[in-house]
Design a protein around this motif. Sequence first.
Motif, PDB file in Angstrom:
ATOM      1  N   ARG A  83       0.852  -1.198   0.000  1.00 22.53           N
ATOM      2  CA  ARG A  83       0.000   0.000   0.000  1.00 22.53           C
ATOM      3  C   ARG A  83       0.882   1.240   0.000  1.00 22.53           C
ATOM      4  O   ARG A  83       1.873   1.309   0.718  1.00 22.53           O
ATOM      5  CB  ARG A  83      -0.865   0.032   1.242  1.00 22.53           C
ATOM      6  N   GLY A  84       0.503   2.206  -0.819  1.00 22.40           N
ATOM      7  CA  GLY A  84       1.231   3.462  -0.862  1.00 22.40           C
ATOM      8  C   GLY A  84       2.362   3.495  -1.878  1.00 22.40           C
ATOM      9  O   GLY A  84       2.923   4.553  -2.134  1.00 22.40           O
ATOM     10  N   ASP A  85       2.719   2.350  -2.452  1.00 19.73           N
ATOM     11  CA  ASP A  85       3.726   2.348  -3.512  1.00 19.73           C
ATOM     12  C   ASP A  85       3.205   3.184  -4.684  1.00 19.73           C
ATOM     13  O   ASP A  85       1.999   3.411  -4.818  1.00 19.73           O
ATOM     14  CB  ASP A  85       4.019   0.927  -4.001  1.00 19.73           C
ATOM     15  N   ILE A  86       4.107   3.627  -5.527  1.00 17.85           N
ATOM     16  CA  ILE A  86       3.743   4.489  -6.653  1.00 17.85           C
ATOM     17  C   ILE A  86       4.064   3.780  -7.964  1.00 17.85           C
ATOM     18  O   ILE A  86       5.167   3.268  -8.149  1.00 17.85           O
ATOM     19  CB  ILE A  86       4.499   5.829  -6.584  1.00 17.85           C
ATOM     20  N   ILE A  87       3.097   3.792  -8.854  1.00 21.08           N
ATOM     21  CA  ILE A  87       3.278   3.303 -10.220  1.00 21.08           C
ATOM     22  C   ILE A  87       3.260   4.520 -11.128  1.00 21.08           C
ATOM     23  O   ILE A  87       2.353   5.360 -11.034  1.00 21.08           O
ATOM     24  CB  ILE A  87       2.145   2.339 -10.619  1.00 21.08           C
ATOM     25  N   TYR A  94       0.193   6.736 -10.074  1.00 17.66           N
ATOM     26  CA  TYR A  94      -0.893   5.957  -9.487  1.00 17.66           C
ATOM     27  C   TYR A  94      -0.413   5.465  -8.134  1.00 17.66           C
ATOM     28  O   TYR A  94       0.711   4.996  -8.007  1.00 17.66           O
ATOM     29  CB  TYR A  94      -1.258   4.757 -10.365  1.00 17.66           C
ATOM     30  N   ILE A  95      -1.259   5.560  -7.121  1.00 17.22           N
ATOM     31  CA  ILE A  95      -0.933   5.107  -5.772  1.00 17.22           C
ATOM     32  C   ILE A  95      -1.574   3.744  -5.550  1.00 17.22           C
ATOM     33  O   ILE A  95      -2.779   3.578  -5.743  1.00 17.22           O
ATOM     34  CB  ILE A  95      -1.446   6.100  -4.706  1.00 17.22           C
ATOM     35  N   VAL A  96      -0.765   2.767  -5.147  1.00 17.84           N
ATOM     36  CA  VAL A  96      -1.278   1.426  -4.858  1.00 17.84           C
ATOM     37  C   VAL A  96      -2.161   1.517  -3.618  1.00 17.84           C
ATOM     38  O   VAL A  96      -1.728   2.000  -2.568  1.00 17.84           O
ATOM     39  CB  VAL A  96      -0.121   0.424  -4.661  1.00 17.84           C
ATOM     40  N   THR A  97      -3.393   1.087  -3.773  1.00 15.46           N
ATOM     41  CA  THR A  97      -4.365   1.231  -2.700  1.00 15.46           C
ATOM     42  C   THR A  97      -5.413   0.126  -2.788  1.00 15.46           C
ATOM     43  O   THR A  97      -5.702  -0.356  -3.881  1.00 15.46           O
ATOM     44  CB  THR A  97      -5.050   2.624  -2.779  1.00 15.46           C
ATOM     45  N   GLU A 122      -3.333   9.612  -9.413  1.00 11.95           N
ATOM     46  CA  GLU A 122      -2.963  10.768  -8.615  1.00 11.95           C
ATOM     47  C   GLU A 122      -2.548  11.954  -9.475  1.00 11.95           C
ATOM     48  O   GLU A 122      -2.070  12.955  -8.968  1.00 11.95           O
ATOM     49  CB  GLU A 122      -1.817  10.416  -7.657  1.00 11.95           C
ATOM     50  N   GLY A 123      -2.649  11.828 -10.796  1.00 17.98           N
ATOM     51  CA  GLY A 123      -2.321  12.934 -11.680  1.00 17.98           C
ATOM     52  C   GLY A 123      -0.938  12.832 -12.292  1.00 17.98           C
ATOM     53  O   GLY A 123      -0.246  11.818 -12.156  1.00 17.98           O
TER      54      GLY A 123
END
Length: 126
Positions: A83-87, A94-97, A122-123
């Motif tokens: 959780r919270g990792d960034i793609i 994109y935030i892993v959620t 997330e833009g």
Amino acid sequence: MGTKLQSIVADSFDVAVEAVGGILLYRRSDEGGEAQDVPCIAEPMDSVGRTEGAAVVAALDLWDFFVKADKLKIDDTQFLPARGDIIVHEGVNYIVTPMPGLTHFEFADPDRQILRIHAKDEGAAA
């Protein structure tokens, strides 16, 4: 050694990536590094809105990213999404959620070769 079915799943995923996929950058949220040039298939999920009364006060642009589990590596060490990792995909963060009723990732096949990672838009990436 893998079974013939495992090989077919892996080969089929590679063909699908070539046809409709892309490449992503995966950043660990704990400053644990990043996995670069990870082949993926990105699929938009339905947007989910949070309402207060009759008004929608927040809308989430939700996505699924499919990747081979053995491609998520940093310094040859394989890892699972957190959780919270960034793609970063096509210039967007994109935030892993977790999604409603789901965890933040799941295996997309019974042999655990393909990951389905849930994330929210997330833009634009910096």
